[in-house]
Design an enzyme around this catalytic site. Structure first.
Site, short mmCIF file in Angstrom:
data_model
loop_
_atom_site.label_atom_id
_atom_site.label_comp_id
_atom_site.label_asym_id
_atom_site.label_seq_id
_atom_site.Cartn_x
_atom_site.Cartn_y
_atom_site.Cartn_z
N GLY A 74 0.81 -1.22 0.00
CA GLY A 74 0.00 0.00 0.00
C GLY A 74 0.84 1.26 0.00
N ILE A 121 15.22 -6.31 16.16
CA ILE A 121 14.68 -6.86 14.92
C ILE A 121 14.11 -8.24 15.21
CG2 ILE A 121 15.21 -7.54 12.55
CD1 ILE A 121 15.29 -4.47 13.14
N THR A 176 12.37 -10.60 7.02
CA THR A 176 11.32 -9.67 6.59
C THR A 176 11.78 -8.23 6.77
OG1 THR A 176 10.28 -9.86 8.76
CG2 THR A 176 9.42 -11.27 7.02
N GLY A 188 9.41 0.14 14.36
CA GLY A 188 9.04 -0.26 12.99
C GLY A 188 10.18 -0.05 12.03
N GLN A 225 12.13 -5.30 3.88
CA GLN A 225 11.56 -3.95 3.96
C GLN A 225 12.58 -2.89 3.58
OE1 GLN A 225 8.31 -2.83 4.57
NE2 GLN A 225 8.22 -4.95 3.95
N GLY A 228 2.02 -7.18 3.43
CA GLY A 228 3.10 -7.77 2.64
C GLY A 228 4.43 -7.70 3.38
N GLY A 268 9.36 -0.23 8.39
CA GLY A 268 8.73 -0.18 7.06
C GLY A 268 9.11 1.04 6.24
N GLU A 269 9.44 2.14 6.87
CA GLU A 269 9.61 3.38 6.13
C GLU A 269 11.01 3.97 6.19
OE1 GLU A 269 5.61 5.65 6.39
OE2 GLU A 269 5.63 4.27 8.07
MO1 MOS Z 1 2.78 4.46 5.73
S1 MOS Z 1 2.86 6.11 4.52
O1 MOS Z 1 2.08 5.14 7.13
O2 MOS Z 1 1.74 3.35 5.02
#
Ligand code: MOS
Length: 767
Positions: A258, A652, A657, A725, A661, A486, A727-728
């Site tokens: 997403g 971690i 995974t 996190g 990311q 994902g 992810g970003e």
């Molecule tokens: Mo992230 S931009 O909070 O899916």
């Protein structure tokens, strides 16, 4: 919405204070590079994504999209469309059933409900929807709807330098962070950088496009969605559709990613649902790739002035970031470009200000590392330019400005290891071999450029719940209404359950992506892991407690007559505390003897916001990106050849995974640096490169060798496992490290992304 608001949003709620157990001892399963437990379902094609759901009697919905970027609908004639084969309904402003504004605690994407009036404010805006027996018939029906417009003037200009009111004036820039006197300190600083950076519109392009399959049974909706937050989706859609929350179920078992674009509901979801209710038939509405570029958000364009004032030895006297971003006509979306600026470096004088510029575009929405990622492009590019002005090494400059206190609020960081990221990265990359002169590093006919930038992204934890059952068949079932977009959430949940119960992962069934489960977090802001994990651990502990009570109270149990407190649960067996677990009884047998199906536990954990101890700290993730580019001046070819990414993201839980990311984010950073830009046609406002032929994303051939390294230092404020996190954070800092490397190779400073070959044709470097 800015990340800080988003964090407040996800951390709000009814959560109770979280258990603040000390950081646990490393165990075998936590920190193991376990392959995704849902991998086989995906590789065999049996994982069902939203648009994979099909129902008897289902109809297909295809929106009609506006062909002007501003104005009003003059006339809309659906009569021909209604006569087309298979068409069963055409909805438009004149006949659409109520779609309400969202006033719930949840967040919607567009404030304006679809088809609510005849005003057009961006190209592609839905003006009608055709429902038909087949997708092809719906497409043909949509083509047959005749719409004429009173076209009005519109503005999609990428230049955001509109005359703006002064700071403080109504409608003028808003000061978001301030200390000292940045203007005065900058004016008197001996060394200055004062430059403007620009980042383009980027469109979220997950492999799986948005889709809704809406089923109405006369009373209740089931919405199959591609959603990063099934609970939020439910909360919003209950209001939008005007039904009680208990009459909606939102299902997102699998999501083809997403990147922020699927955080909040978009209008197509309501259009599928109202069609299903009116027709009393299931409706499938899929958003195609072209619509992805206008109707479901984007990262807005930014223009950022950076001023850095320094002493000759590299102390930062002043830091100012004055930026603006575009937003839509109806919604005020502030891209929080100063997300990391107030605390990344030590300086006494700082200002971050932000302004909005309206454009005839769809409403922007968070995109991976919203604000911070474009913001760090500007700040870290400015730092590179400052290092050059100071004739300092860019790593050394940053090391000298490190601070363990968040100077924007005086709080200590819960766990900040930016310095180690730079040091470890330098070593792994071989930074010491860098010669600073432009074009001085060669590899055959190629010129090498080496660049570096820091990364930062917020760390948050919200309230969450989970349910866990130890079952008679020896399996464990765990559920929470979060979802796996994902990233590996199914897998890390199983790891935490395995860690708590000693039961192997293959006997653990993880159930996510259904709003009927107890509420879990959104997959957003890189907060899902930190948020859901403590509630999973709590549920496991509660189920074990239930299990021991059953063992001690059941007459037929081996442990009848013992107190539950005399018992322990190890490796899936109940045993006497003072005896080894091998002497114990598998929990399934105890349940069987007690004639019980399962021993259940409910888990609950609170957000950082509800935890006063955690509130005393500033919690963020950090990182350092080291980039090598190869510049071939003979044929003007630029490629990112090598990246070392060192991430301080707390503990971690699953290195596989997590590495996925970060490596994926680095490749996305190559896209941001070299390729991605959504271009609006100035003649009509249409995103002209609304397809994968014209909107360039990196292919495997464009992808560098990526070396991801985690410091793996638990954050004591992030609950038992100390996980933040990841992810970003991996995207932050990549683009400025690329442009720094490009400068090092070519002597050309690119201040507007993406880097174009045309930018480099003036390079003075010869081989
Ligand atoms: Mo992230 S931009 O909070 O899916």
């Amino acid at each position: 919405m800015m990340f800080s608001e988003f964090l407040d949003f996800i951390q709000s709620g009814q959560g109770q204070p979280g258990a603040q157990a000390p950081v646990g001892d490393p165990s075998e399963i936590i920190g193991t590079a376990l392959p995704r437990i849902d991998g086989p379902l995906k590789t065999t094609g049996s994982a069902k994504y939203a648009s994979d759901y099909n129902f008897k009697n289902m109809v297909y919905a295809v929106p009609v999209c506006a062909k002007v970027a501003g104005g009003t609908i003059r006339s809309l004639d659906a009569s021909a469309a209604k006569k087309m084969p298979g068409v069963v309904l055409v909805l438009h402003h004149g006949n659409v059933p109520p779609i309400y504004r969202n006033g719930s605690g949840g967040r919607n994407s567009e404030g304006r409900p679809p088809l609510t009036d005849e005003v057009i404010s961006y190209w592609g805006q839905y003006v009608a929807v055709v429902y038909a027996e087949t997708y092809q018939q719906a497409l043909a029906g949509a083509d047959a709807v005749k719409v004429s417009y009173n076209a009005d003037k519109f503005d999609v200009s990428p230049k955001l330098d509109d005359a703006m009111p002064a700071i403080g004036a109504e409608g003028g820039p808003r000061v978001l962070s301030h200390r000292g006197d940045a203007d005065a300190a900058f004016a008197s600083a001996p060394v200055k950088v004062d430059v403007v950076y620009r980042t383009p519109v980027e469109t979220h392009n997950p492999m799986e496009m948005h889709a809704t399959v809406a089923v109405w049974d006369g009373k209740r909706f089931t919405l199959y969605e591609s959603s990063q937050g099934v609970v939020n989706h439910l909360t919003v859609m209950a209001q939008v559709l005007g039904v009680p929350k208990e009459n909606i179920d939102v299902i997102s078992h699998f999501i083809g990613s997403g990147f922020g674009g699927k955080l909040f509901p978009w209008p197509h979801s309501a259009l599928a649902a109202v069609g299903a209710r009116q027709l009393n038939r299931p409706v499938k509405l899929t958003v195609d790739r072209s619509m992805m570029f206008s109707n479901v958000g984007h990262r807005p364009r930014t223009e950022q002035r950076i001023r850095l004032g320094a002493t000759p030895d590299g102390k930062l006297l002043a830091l100012a970031q004055d930026y603006r971003n575009h937003t839509s006509l109806h919604d005020d979306i502030r891209e929080n470009c100063g997300e990391a600026t107030p605390f990344l470096y030590s300086t006494a004088n700082l200002q971050v200000s932000s302004a909005l510029v309206r454009r005839n575009v769809g409403t922007p929405t968070p995109m991976r590392g919203p604000g911070a990622v474009p913001g760090l492009f500007a700040l870290e590019s400015g730092m590179d330019e400052l290092a050059i002005a100071l004739k300092m090494d860019p790593v050394a400059l940053r090391l000298g400005l490190d601070t363990l206190t968040d100077e924007s609020n005086g709080k200590p960081f819960s766990s900040r290891h930016l310095k180690e990221c730079l040091q470890v990265g330098s070593e792994k990359f071989g930074w010491a071999k860098r010669t600073p002169e432009v074009g001085s590093m060669k590899k055959g006919d190629l010129v090498l450029g080496w660049g570096v930038a820091c990364a930062s992204w917020g760390a948050g934890r919200g309230p969450s719940q989970a349910s866990l059952s130890l079952q008679q068949d020896g399996r464990v079932r765990v559920s929470s209404a979060t979802q796996d977009i994902g990233t590996g959430t199914y897998t890390i949940v199983a790891q935490v359950v395995s860690d708590k119960t000693g039961i192997p992962v293959k006997r653990i069934d993880v159930k996510l992506g259904n709003s009927e489960f107890v509420p879990g977090p959104m997959s957003g802001g890189s907060t899902a892991t930190a948020t859901v994990v403590p509630s999973i651990a709590d549920a496991a502990n509660a189920a074990i407690k239930t299990m021991l009570q059953i063992a001690s109270s059941s007459k037929s149990s081996l442990f009848a007559g013992k107190k539950a407190t005399d018992l322990a649960f190890t490796d899936g067996r109940v045993h006497l505390k003072d005896k080894p677990s091998s002497s114990g009884v598998p929990f399934g047998q105890i349940l069987k003897a007690a004639n019980m199906a399962s021993a259940d536990g409910e888990g609950k954990s609170g957000g950082l916001g509800s935890d006063t101890k955690a509130h005393d700290y500033s919690t963020h993730s950090f990182g350092a990106q080291f980039v090598e580019v190869e510049w071939d001046p003979g044929i003007a070819r630029l490629r990112v050849s090598r990246v070392v990414s060192v991430i301080d993201g707390g503990r971690i839980i699953n290195p596989k995974t997590a590495t996925n990311q970060v490596a994926g984010a680095v490749v996305m950073g190559v896209g941001m640096g070299l390729f991605e830009e959504t271009i609006y046609d100035p003649r009509n406002g249409h995103a002209i490169n609304d397809n994968f032929a014209d909107y360039i994303v990196p292919t495997s051939a464009d992808s560098p060798k990526v070396d991801v390294h985690f410091l793996d230092i638990p954050d004591p404020q992030m609950g038992e496992y100390g996980a933040r996190g990841i992810g970003e954070i991996g995207l932050a800092g990549v683009a400025p490290a690329i442009t720094a490397a490009v400068y090092h190779a070519t002597g050309v400073r690119v201040r507007e992304l993406p880097v174009r070959i045309e930018d480099l044709l003036t390079a003075k470097v010869a081989v």
